[in-house]
Design a protein around this motif. Structure first.
Motif, mmCIF file in Angstrom:
data_model
loop_
_atom_site.group_PDB
_atom_site.id
_atom_site.type_symbol
_atom_site.label_atom_id
_atom_site.label_comp_id
_atom_site.label_asym_id
_atom_site.label_seq_id
_atom_site.Cartn_x
_atom_site.Cartn_y
_atom_site.Cartn_z
ATOM 1 N N LYS A 15 -5.860 -26.034 -30.628
ATOM 2 C CA LYS A 15 -6.217 -25.435 -29.330
ATOM 3 C C LYS A 15 -6.426 -23.929 -29.476
ATOM 4 C CE LYS A 15 -4.684 -24.780 -24.593
ATOM 5 N NZ LYS A 15 -3.669 -25.038 -23.587
ATOM 6 N N TYR A 16 -5.529 -23.261 -30.143
ATOM 7 C CA TYR A 16 -5.646 -21.817 -30.338
ATOM 8 C C TYR A 16 -6.937 -21.477 -31.086
ATOM 9 C CZ TYR A 16 -5.036 -17.257 -32.438
ATOM 10 O OH TYR A 16 -5.256 -15.970 -32.863
ATOM 11 N N LEU A 17 -7.200 -22.193 -32.184
ATOM 12 C CA LEU A 17 -8.406 -21.926 -32.971
ATOM 13 C C LEU A 17 -9.666 -22.212 -32.164
ATOM 14 C CD1 LEU A 17 -7.292 -23.415 -36.405
ATOM 15 C CD2 LEU A 17 -7.751 -21.002 -35.916
ATOM 16 N N THR B 226 -2.214 -25.595 -32.746
ATOM 17 C CA THR B 226 -3.008 -24.779 -33.669
ATOM 18 C C THR B 226 -4.488 -25.025 -33.410
ATOM 19 O OG1 THR B 226 -1.258 -24.857 -35.345
ATOM 20 C CG2 THR B 226 -3.484 -24.278 -36.102
ATOM 21 N N GLN C 263 -10.103 -22.225 -28.901
ATOM 22 C CA GLN C 263 -10.291 -21.216 -27.855
ATOM 23 C C GLN C 263 -10.765 -19.893 -28.448
ATOM 24 O OE1 GLN C 263 -6.437 -21.420 -25.923
ATOM 25 N NE2 GLN C 263 -7.255 -22.741 -24.324
ATOM 26 N N SER C 264 -10.217 -19.504 -29.585
ATOM 27 C CA SER C 264 -10.598 -18.230 -30.191
ATOM 28 C C SER C 264 -12.041 -18.264 -30.698
ATOM 29 C CB SER C 264 -9.634 -17.852 -31.322
ATOM 30 O OG SER C 264 -9.805 -18.695 -32.437
ATOM 31 N N LEU C 265 -12.566 -19.467 -31.004
ATOM 32 C CA LEU C 265 -13.935 -19.610 -31.500
ATOM 33 C C LEU C 265 -14.930 -19.996 -30.400
ATOM 34 C CD1 LEU C 265 -13.039 -21.516 -34.790
ATOM 35 C CD2 LEU C 265 -13.927 -19.178 -34.635
ATOM 36 N N GLY C 266 -14.430 -20.174 -29.172
ATOM 37 C CA GLY C 266 -15.306 -20.536 -28.058
ATOM 38 C C GLY C 266 -15.780 -21.982 -28.090
#
Length: 90
Positions: A24-26, A22, A28-31
């Motif tokens: 990692k996903y967050l 979770t 990556q999505s936020l840069g």
């Protein structure tokens, strides 16, 4: 806006509940860049780098995880690093 890097240790129900993926996903999505890892004592450590407002968004997102329960966090600011991406360790 300037970037910051933080070392955070998460306490609570944070292992075996999808916390690292979770995060990692967050991230990556936020840069954001950095890493996250399970520790032997049941905590999860993270180094996270980016704009403070985006790091705070990631923390809010982690708190909304269905199975994740963050009881408290130990946070300290650390020096910036040159890196790319966000990794799950161990």
């Amino acid at each position: 806006m300037s970037e910051v890097r933080k070392h955070i240790v998460f306490h609570g129900r944070v292992q075996g509940v999808g916390f690292r993926y979770t995060a990692k996903y967050l991230a990556q999505s936020l840069g954001l860049t950095g890493w996250v890892a399970n520790e032997w004592d049941g905590t999860v450590s993270m180094e996270i780098q980016g704009r403070e407002a985006l790091i705070n968004k990631l923390l809010v997102g982690l708190n909304h995880g269905q199975f994740i329960t963050i009881e408290w966090m130990d946070t300290k600011e650390i020096p910036l690093k040159e890196e790319h991406g966000f990794k799950v360790k161990g």
